[in-house]
Design a protein around this motif. Sequence first.
Motif, PDB file in Angstrom:
ATOM      1  N   PRO A 207       0.832  -1.220  -0.198  1.00  0.00           N
ATOM      2  CA  PRO A 207       0.085  -0.104   0.036  1.00  0.00           C
ATOM      3  C   PRO A 207       0.827   1.098   0.016  1.00  0.00           C
ATOM      4  O   PRO A 207       2.101   1.180   0.408  1.00  0.00           O
ATOM      5  CB  PRO A 207      -0.645  -0.128   1.500  1.00  0.00           C
ATOM      6  N   VAL A 208       0.346   2.385  -0.513  1.00  0.00           N
ATOM      7  CA  VAL A 208       1.062   3.662  -0.354  1.00  0.00           C
ATOM      8  C   VAL A 208       0.505   4.145   0.928  1.00  0.00           C
ATOM      9  O   VAL A 208      -0.769   4.728   1.017  1.00  0.00           O
ATOM     10  CB  VAL A 208       0.665   4.460  -1.737  1.00  0.00           C
ATOM     11  N   ASP A 209       1.422   4.440   1.608  1.00  0.00           N
ATOM     12  CA  ASP A 209       1.068   4.871   3.028  1.00  0.00           C
ATOM     13  C   ASP A 209       1.361   6.372   3.190  1.00  0.00           C
ATOM     14  O   ASP A 209       2.459   6.855   2.976  1.00  0.00           O
ATOM     15  CB  ASP A 209       2.142   4.294   4.225  1.00  0.00           C
ATOM     16  N   PRO A 210       0.229   7.253   3.055  1.00  0.00           N
ATOM     17  CA  PRO A 210       0.460   8.629   3.153  1.00  0.00           C
ATOM     18  C   PRO A 210       1.251   9.244   4.235  1.00  0.00           C
ATOM     19  O   PRO A 210       1.911  10.165   4.048  1.00  0.00           O
ATOM     20  CB  PRO A 210      -0.932   9.342   3.207  1.00  0.00           C
ATOM     21  N   ASP A 211       1.337   8.416   5.354  1.00  0.00           N
ATOM     22  CA  ASP A 211       2.392   9.037   6.343  1.00  0.00           C
ATOM     23  C   ASP A 211       3.949   8.859   6.273  1.00  0.00           C
ATOM     24  O   ASP A 211       4.548   9.315   6.768  1.00  0.00           O
ATOM     25  CB  ASP A 211       1.901   8.095   7.730  1.00  0.00           C
ATOM     26  N   LEU A 212       4.203   8.239   5.053  1.00  0.00           N
ATOM     27  CA  LEU A 212       5.354   8.026   4.702  1.00  0.00           C
ATOM     28  C   LEU A 212       5.930   9.031   3.485  1.00  0.00           C
ATOM     29  O   LEU A 212       6.859   9.013   3.183  1.00  0.00           O
ATOM     30  CB  LEU A 212       5.953   6.532   4.183  1.00  0.00           C
ATOM     31  N   ILE A 213       4.956   9.931   3.115  1.00  0.00           N
ATOM     32  CA  ILE A 213       5.269  10.919   2.018  1.00  0.00           C
ATOM     33  C   ILE A 213       5.258  12.124   2.673  1.00  0.00           C
ATOM     34  O   ILE A 213       4.205  12.564   3.278  1.00  0.00           O
ATOM     35  CB  ILE A 213       4.339  10.658   0.887  1.00  0.00           C
ATOM     36  N   ARG A 214       6.017  12.922   2.462  1.00  0.00           N
ATOM     37  CA  ARG A 214       6.351  14.144   3.084  1.00  0.00           C
ATOM     38  C   ARG A 214       7.020  15.065   2.050  1.00  0.00           C
ATOM     39  O   ARG A 214       7.620  14.542   1.180  1.00  0.00           O
ATOM     40  CB  ARG A 214       7.265  14.079   4.261  1.00  0.00           C
ATOM     41  N   PRO A 215       6.505  16.457   2.223  1.00  0.00           N
ATOM     42  CA  PRO A 215       7.218  17.530   1.185  1.00  0.00           C
ATOM     43  C   PRO A 215       8.754  17.885   1.581  1.00  0.00           C
ATOM     44  O   PRO A 215       9.312  17.769   2.680  1.00  0.00           O
ATOM     45  CB  PRO A 215       6.460  18.512   1.518  1.00  0.00           C
ATOM     46  N   GLY A 216       9.494  17.915   0.355  1.00  0.00           N
ATOM     47  CA  GLY A 216      10.951  18.406   0.625  1.00  0.00           C
ATOM     48  C   GLY A 216      11.023  19.644  -0.180  1.00  0.00           C
ATOM     49  O   GLY A 216      11.821  20.501   0.495  1.00  0.00           O
ATOM     50  N   TYR A 218      12.712  20.526  -2.413  1.00  0.00           N
ATOM     51  CA  TYR A 218      14.033  20.612  -2.847  1.00  0.00           C
ATOM     52  C   TYR A 218      14.478  21.844  -2.120  1.00  0.00           C
ATOM     53  O   TYR A 218      15.576  22.295  -2.376  1.00  0.00           O
ATOM     54  CB  TYR A 218      14.209  21.124  -4.667  1.00  0.00           C
ATOM     55  N   GLU A 219      14.281  22.168  -1.013  1.00  0.00           N
ATOM     56  CA  GLU A 219      14.613  23.115  -0.213  1.00  0.00           C
ATOM     57  C   GLU A 219      15.138  22.417   1.038  1.00  0.00           C
ATOM     58  O   GLU A 219      14.685  21.593   1.703  1.00  0.00           O
ATOM     59  CB  GLU A 219      13.435  23.962   0.233  1.00  0.00           C
ATOM     60  N   TRP A 220      16.493  22.958   1.460  1.00  0.00           N
ATOM     61  CA  TRP A 220      17.385  22.118   2.571  1.00  0.00           C
ATOM     62  C   TRP A 220      16.322  22.391   3.894  1.00  0.00           C
ATOM     63  O   TRP A 220      16.206  21.008   4.529  1.00  0.00           O
ATOM     64  CB  TRP A 220      18.485  22.971   3.011  1.00  0.00           C
ATOM     65  N   GLN A 221      15.989  23.470   4.580  1.00  0.00           N
ATOM     66  CA  GLN A 221      15.078  23.342   5.644  1.00  0.00           C
ATOM     67  C   GLN A 221      13.875  22.669   5.611  1.00  0.00           C
ATOM     68  O   GLN A 221      13.495  21.792   6.619  1.00  0.00           O
ATOM     69  CB  GLN A 221      14.862  24.764   6.280  1.00  0.00           C
ATOM     70  N   THR A 222      13.064  22.452   4.721  1.00  0.00           N
ATOM     71  CA  THR A 222      11.805  22.006   4.485  1.00  0.00           C
ATOM     72  C   THR A 222      12.082  20.392   4.479  1.00  0.00           C
ATOM     73  O   THR A 222      11.557  19.818   5.246  1.00  0.00           O
ATOM     74  CB  THR A 222      11.156  22.165   3.011  1.00  0.00           C
ATOM     75  N   THR A 223      13.227  20.174   3.905  1.00  0.00           N
ATOM     76  CA  THR A 223      13.528  18.504   3.774  1.00  0.00           C
ATOM     77  C   THR A 223      13.919  18.255   5.215  1.00  0.00           C
ATOM     78  O   THR A 223      13.630  17.097   5.742  1.00  0.00           O
ATOM     79  CB  THR A 223      14.712  18.460   2.814  1.00  0.00           C
ATOM     80  N   ARG A 224      14.776  18.949   5.970  1.00  0.00           N
ATOM     81  CA  ARG A 224      15.275  18.585   7.383  1.00  0.00           C
ATOM     82  C   ARG A 224      13.980  18.430   8.199  1.00  0.00           C
ATOM     83  O   ARG A 224      13.871  17.685   8.902  1.00  0.00           O
ATOM     84  CB  ARG A 224      16.129  19.700   7.903  1.00  0.00           C
ATOM     85  N   ASP A 225      13.199  19.420   8.170  1.00  0.00           N
ATOM     86  CA  ASP A 225      11.887  19.264   9.092  1.00  0.00           C
ATOM     87  C   ASP A 225      11.108  18.318   8.886  1.00  0.00           C
ATOM     88  O   ASP A 225      10.544  17.453   9.723  1.00  0.00           O
ATOM     89  CB  ASP A 225      11.051  20.496   8.762  1.00  0.00           C
ATOM     90  N   SER A 226      10.812  17.714   7.438  1.00  0.00           N
ATOM     91  CA  SER A 226      10.221  16.755   7.043  1.00  0.00           C
ATOM     92  C   SER A 226      10.850  15.339   7.488  1.00  0.00           C
ATOM     93  O   SER A 226      10.037  14.238   8.080  1.00  0.00           O
ATOM     94  CB  SER A 226       9.920  16.417   5.510  1.00  0.00           C
ATOM     95  N   ALA A 227      12.223  15.348   7.444  1.00  0.00           N
ATOM     96  CA  ALA A 227      13.000  14.199   7.812  1.00  0.00           C
ATOM     97  C   ALA A 227      12.821  13.962   9.223  1.00  0.00           C
ATOM     98  O   ALA A 227      12.894  12.692   9.674  1.00  0.00           O
ATOM     99  CB  ALA A 227      14.155  14.403   7.468  1.00  0.00           C
ATOM    100  N   ARG A 228      12.950  14.922  10.047  1.00  0.00           N
ATOM    101  CA  ARG A 228      12.934  14.795  11.526  1.00  0.00           C
ATOM    102  C   ARG A 228      11.644  14.165  12.094  1.00  0.00           C
ATOM    103  O   ARG A 228      11.402  13.584  12.705  1.00  0.00           O
ATOM    104  CB  ARG A 228      12.989  16.341  12.014  1.00  0.00           C
ATOM    105  N   VAL A 229      10.320  14.724  11.325  1.00  0.00           N
ATOM    106  CA  VAL A 229       9.161  14.061  11.707  1.00  0.00           C
ATOM    107  C   VAL A 229       9.308  12.621  11.311  1.00  0.00           C
ATOM    108  O   VAL A 229       8.642  11.752  12.236  1.00  0.00           O
ATOM    109  CB  VAL A 229       8.054  14.854  10.677  1.00  0.00           C
ATOM    110  N   LEU A 230       9.533  12.443  10.074  1.00  0.00           N
ATOM    111  CA  LEU A 230       9.580  10.767   9.772  1.00  0.00           C
ATOM    112  C   LEU A 230      10.528  10.058  10.510  1.00  0.00           C
ATOM    113  O   LEU A 230      10.112   8.831  11.054  1.00  0.00           O
ATOM    114  CB  LEU A 230      10.082  10.746   8.238  1.00  0.00           C
TER     115      LEU A 230
END
Length: 337
Positions: A207-216, A218-230
């Motif tokens: 299944p495609v789990d929406p909880d595993l899909i986060r925005p990045g 292509y921005e450094w800080q946005t990606t870091r914030d999403s990675a930390r949540v994941l």
Amino acid sequence: MSGRTTIHDVAKAAGVSVSTVSKAVNGRYGIADATVRRVLDAVRELGYESSLVASSMRARRTGVIGVLLADFEPFSAEILKGVGAAVHDTAFDLLAYSGSHQGAGEGWERRSLSRLSGTLIDAAIMVTPTIVNAATEIPVVAVDPHTGRADLPTVESDSFGGALTATRHLLELGHRRISFLGGRPDLRSAGLRDAGYRRALRDAGLPVDPDLIRPGLYEWQTTRDSARVLLAGPDRPTAVFAANDLSAIAVIDVAREMGIRVPEDLSVIGFDDVPEASRRAQPLTTIQQPMRRLGSVAAEMVFSLLAGEQLDELHVTLPTRLVVRGTTAPPPESPGR
């Protein structure tokens, strides 16, 4: 030989590049006399004179090809290197231009083309343009346009196929909880990478789990914030596919800060293969898109258009390939560890 002779036919017959043909027939310096004679012999034998006459009658040539960039970031810089390499042995000079994007309702490309075409440049290559239907009297080729194919000639990489390959690589290693950090929603290529990720999961019966899909984005800080949540969750992913290399690098940095080992605890794969991907102490597994080749192919298309020729292909898609390095491995619980 049947059909109308093109500059590519002359290049093949003479055993040289298209750019060398262009330089030789225009009498430019920098080519050995023997090479010039070989090119001109091929021109005569193949009957290319009519195209040469049409090309030479073009008025007010500046001898400059413009590369219009939204920004000088790693992707566009590699495209520019590819264009530069293709132009190097020709009679053309290269102008890299990034104009103001304020009030971009009409598209920054239209304003840039209006300022440059006919006076400063003979042709333009637009990198990741927001529009591909700009009215202009000069030849224009678009590289990785936001909206995909349209009226202008375009060159792009196989983003869907690359994302499919990236996700399948992680699946083949044994990963089942695979996260995706997406790119900019306004870019067609980013959407195709999202689609390739989803297709690979569906093909694997997952299944495609929406909880595993986060925005990045292509921005450094946005990606870091999403990675930390994941990575902070109790059931964190064992692998992350990031839509570009800089996002993948940001994920690795966050994982290290959180005490998560890559690839022992977490596998990470990127997309692009920018120079930094292979130069890191821990080289990045990634999907390589031929960025410099995108630029050189766009330049070759421009050369043909300036010679008054029709393109064999109006829209070119170049293949991507998986480059396995040091950031992917079987998941911790896998028997293969």
